[in-house]
Enzyme design. Structure first.
Site, PDB file in Angstrom:
ATOM      1  N   ASN A  13      31.216  37.586  40.886  1.00  0.00           N
ATOM      2  CA  ASN A  13      32.431  36.804  41.101  1.00  0.00           C
ATOM      3  C   ASN A  13      33.581  37.807  41.146  1.00  0.00           C
ATOM      4  O   ASN A  13      34.021  38.296  40.110  1.00  0.00           O
ATOM      5  CB  ASN A  13      32.614  35.802  39.951  1.00  0.00           C
ATOM      6  CG  ASN A  13      33.938  35.059  40.029  1.00  0.00           C
ATOM      7  OD1 ASN A  13      34.640  35.136  41.032  1.00  0.00           O
ATOM      8  ND2 ASN A  13      34.269  34.326  38.965  1.00  0.00           N
ATOM      9  N   LYS A  15      36.561  37.294  41.867  1.00  0.00           N
ATOM     10  CA  LYS A  15      37.870  36.714  41.510  1.00  0.00           C
ATOM     11  C   LYS A  15      38.921  37.192  42.525  1.00  0.00           C
ATOM     12  O   LYS A  15      38.587  37.353  43.687  1.00  0.00           O
ATOM     13  CB  LYS A  15      38.237  37.054  40.063  1.00  0.00           C
ATOM     14  CG  LYS A  15      37.091  36.706  39.107  1.00  0.00           C
ATOM     15  CD  LYS A  15      37.440  36.758  37.658  1.00  0.00           C
ATOM     16  CE  LYS A  15      36.208  36.403  36.828  1.00  0.00           C
ATOM     17  NZ  LYS A  15      36.495  36.295  35.411  1.00  0.00           N
ATOM     18  N   HIS A  99      35.005  26.861  37.725  1.00  0.00           N
ATOM     19  CA  HIS A  99      35.162  28.058  36.880  1.00  0.00           C
ATOM     20  C   HIS A  99      36.257  27.789  35.845  1.00  0.00           C
ATOM     21  O   HIS A  99      37.258  27.135  36.147  1.00  0.00           O
ATOM     22  CB  HIS A  99      35.520  29.268  37.744  1.00  0.00           C
ATOM     23  CG  HIS A  99      35.437  30.551  36.992  1.00  0.00           C
ATOM     24  ND1 HIS A  99      36.441  30.965  36.147  1.00  0.00           N
ATOM     25  CD2 HIS A  99      34.460  31.480  36.913  1.00  0.00           C
ATOM     26  CE1 HIS A  99      36.082  32.110  35.599  1.00  0.00           C
ATOM     27  NE2 HIS A  99      34.884  32.449  36.042  1.00  0.00           N
ATOM     28  N   GLU A 101      38.589  29.511  34.789  1.00  0.00           N
ATOM     29  CA  GLU A 101      39.942  29.927  35.203  1.00  0.00           C
ATOM     30  C   GLU A 101      40.590  28.862  36.074  1.00  0.00           C
ATOM     31  O   GLU A 101      41.797  28.606  35.968  1.00  0.00           O
ATOM     32  CB  GLU A 101      39.874  31.283  35.932  1.00  0.00           C
ATOM     33  CG  GLU A 101      39.605  32.412  34.948  1.00  0.00           C
ATOM     34  CD  GLU A 101      38.891  33.612  35.525  1.00  0.00           C
ATOM     35  OE1 GLU A 101      38.825  33.754  36.760  1.00  0.00           O
ATOM     36  OE2 GLU A 101      38.371  34.420  34.730  1.00  0.00           O
ATOM     37  N   GLU A 171      29.023  29.583  31.034  1.00  0.00           N
ATOM     38  CA  GLU A 171      29.983  30.648  30.781  1.00  0.00           C
ATOM     39  C   GLU A 171      30.867  30.273  29.596  1.00  0.00           C
ATOM     40  O   GLU A 171      31.864  29.560  29.758  1.00  0.00           O
ATOM     41  CB  GLU A 171      30.868  30.859  32.009  1.00  0.00           C
ATOM     42  CG  GLU A 171      30.114  31.305  33.244  1.00  0.00           C
ATOM     43  CD  GLU A 171      31.017  32.105  34.174  1.00  0.00           C
ATOM     44  OE1 GLU A 171      30.637  33.232  34.502  1.00  0.00           O
ATOM     45  OE2 GLU A 171      32.086  31.633  34.544  1.00  0.00           O
ATOM     46  N   GLY A 177      35.567  37.959  30.518  1.00  0.00           N
ATOM     47  CA  GLY A 177      36.560  39.018  30.664  1.00  0.00           C
ATOM     48  C   GLY A 177      37.031  39.609  29.344  1.00  0.00           C
ATOM     49  O   GLY A 177      38.020  40.329  29.301  1.00  0.00           O
ATOM     50  N   SER A 217      31.030  38.559  30.409  1.00  0.00           N
ATOM     51  CA  SER A 217      30.853  39.962  30.022  1.00  0.00           C
ATOM     52  C   SER A 217      29.412  40.451  30.131  1.00  0.00           C
ATOM     53  O   SER A 217      28.961  41.278  29.337  1.00  0.00           O
ATOM     54  CB  SER A 217      31.414  40.206  28.619  1.00  0.00           C
ATOM     55  OG  SER A 217      32.805  39.881  28.586  1.00  0.00           O
TER      56      SER A 217
HETATM   57  P1  PGA Z   1      33.213  38.584  33.302  1.00  0.00           P
HETATM   58  O1  PGA Z   1      33.513  37.266  34.177  1.00  0.00           O
HETATM   59  O2  PGA Z   1      31.830  39.045  33.683  1.00  0.00           O
HETATM   60  O3  PGA Z   1      34.278  39.559  33.739  1.00  0.00           O
HETATM   61  O4  PGA Z   1      33.299  38.195  31.885  1.00  0.00           O
HETATM   62  C1  PGA Z   1      32.518  36.302  34.370  1.00  0.00           C
HETATM   63  C2  PGA Z   1      33.062  35.169  35.171  1.00  0.00           C
HETATM   64  O5  PGA Z   1      34.237  34.815  34.994  1.00  0.00           O
HETATM   65  O6  PGA Z   1      32.358  34.594  36.008  1.00  0.00           O
END
Ligand code: PGA
Length: 259
Positions: A13, A15, A99, A101, A171, A177, A217
């Site tokens: 992803n 982003k 997601h 976010e 997630e 993140g 992560s």
């Molecule tokens: P990350 O993000 O691996 O940077 O924690 C995962 C995601 O948001 O899909």
């Protein structure tokens, strides 16, 4: 993973990172690092403006292109939106929905997540439906209650013939993140719980066949342990998908085609 019954999916992803001009150099660096006979489905979910570039550059490296969001509407006066038909027309195979976010910054409700997943399925695109609890919910022992609600809301009205096309991504919000990964046991517990919810809703066969990913992560170091869990069928990877060597190492950690 359980490769006998379900597809392993490693989805990056990106982003809101990477320019269109950076796609080719990225793929050129990634391609020789990928296992030669990988059988896991490898996907990079890119910003809508980078879909065409990823479709073109990813083909030779056998990387499927995914999008990160889609409109819940078919067409019309929705300035800035991209429809599922537009994505399908280009050849997009996967699209992230719900997601955390988008839920947090764009007030994406469970109802919207459900509508978006349905629009994607109508166009033959696999929705990667994201669910996950906050740290407060985990500490209050509300993880499974919350996930149960999110899954049932996201899949509302999606019938058994279409559930096969869906991918779920667990997630935990506190792990995204942050560098704070769920332990393999925590990831397994929730992914197994999600499979139980699917079993309850659709029966044993769809539950056995659906791919459930872990995200939060995941990196080159912890991927193998997470992917070794019986109900973790892959990963949704943010930060580590921006580095070719790390992303390739995660693909290799699926253990398939490793020479
Ligand atoms: P990350 O993000 O691996 O940077 O924690 C995962 C995601 O948001 O899909």
């Amino acid at each position: 993973m359980n490769v006998k019954y379900r597809k392993t999916v490693i989805a990056g992803n990106w982003k809101m990172n990477m320019l269109a001009s950076e796609i080719k150099p990225f793929i050129d660096e990634l391609k020789p690092l990928l296992p030669k006979t990988k059988t896991c489905e490898t996907v990079l979910c890119v910003p809508a403006v980078n879909v065409s570039g990823m479709l073109k550059q990813g083909r030779e490296a056998k990387i499927s292109c995914g999008a990160q969001d889609v409109s819940e509407h078919d067409k019309g006066a929705y300035t800035g939106d991209v429809s599922a038909a537009m994505l399908a027309d280009l050849g997009v195979k996967y699209c992230i929905v719900g997601h955390s976010e988008r839920r947090a910054y764009y007030a994406e409700s469970d109802v919207k997540v459900n509508l978006k997943a349905k629009k994607l399925l109508e166009q033959g695109i696999t929705p990667i439906i994201c669910v996950g609890e906050s740290l407060e919910q985990r500490e209050m022992d509300l993880t499974m209650a919350h996930i149960n609600y999110q899954i049932r809301a996201a899949l509302n009205g999606i019938d058994v013939s279409r559930i096969r096309k869906c991918v779920i991504a667990y997630e935990p919000i506190w792990a995204i993140g942050t560098g704070k990964t769920a332990t393999a046991a925590q990831a397994q517990e929730v992914c197994c719980g999600i499979r139980g919810i699917i079993r309850d809703m659709y029966g044993a066969r769809p539950a056995r066949g659906i791919s459930i990913l872990y995200g939060g992560s995941m990196n080159a170091k912890n991927a193998a342990e997470l992917l070794a869990q019986p109900d973790v069928d892959g990963g949704l990877i943010g930060g580590a998908s921006l580095k070719p060597a790390d992303f390739a190492a995660i693909v290799a950690a699926t253990g398939e085609g490793n020479e």
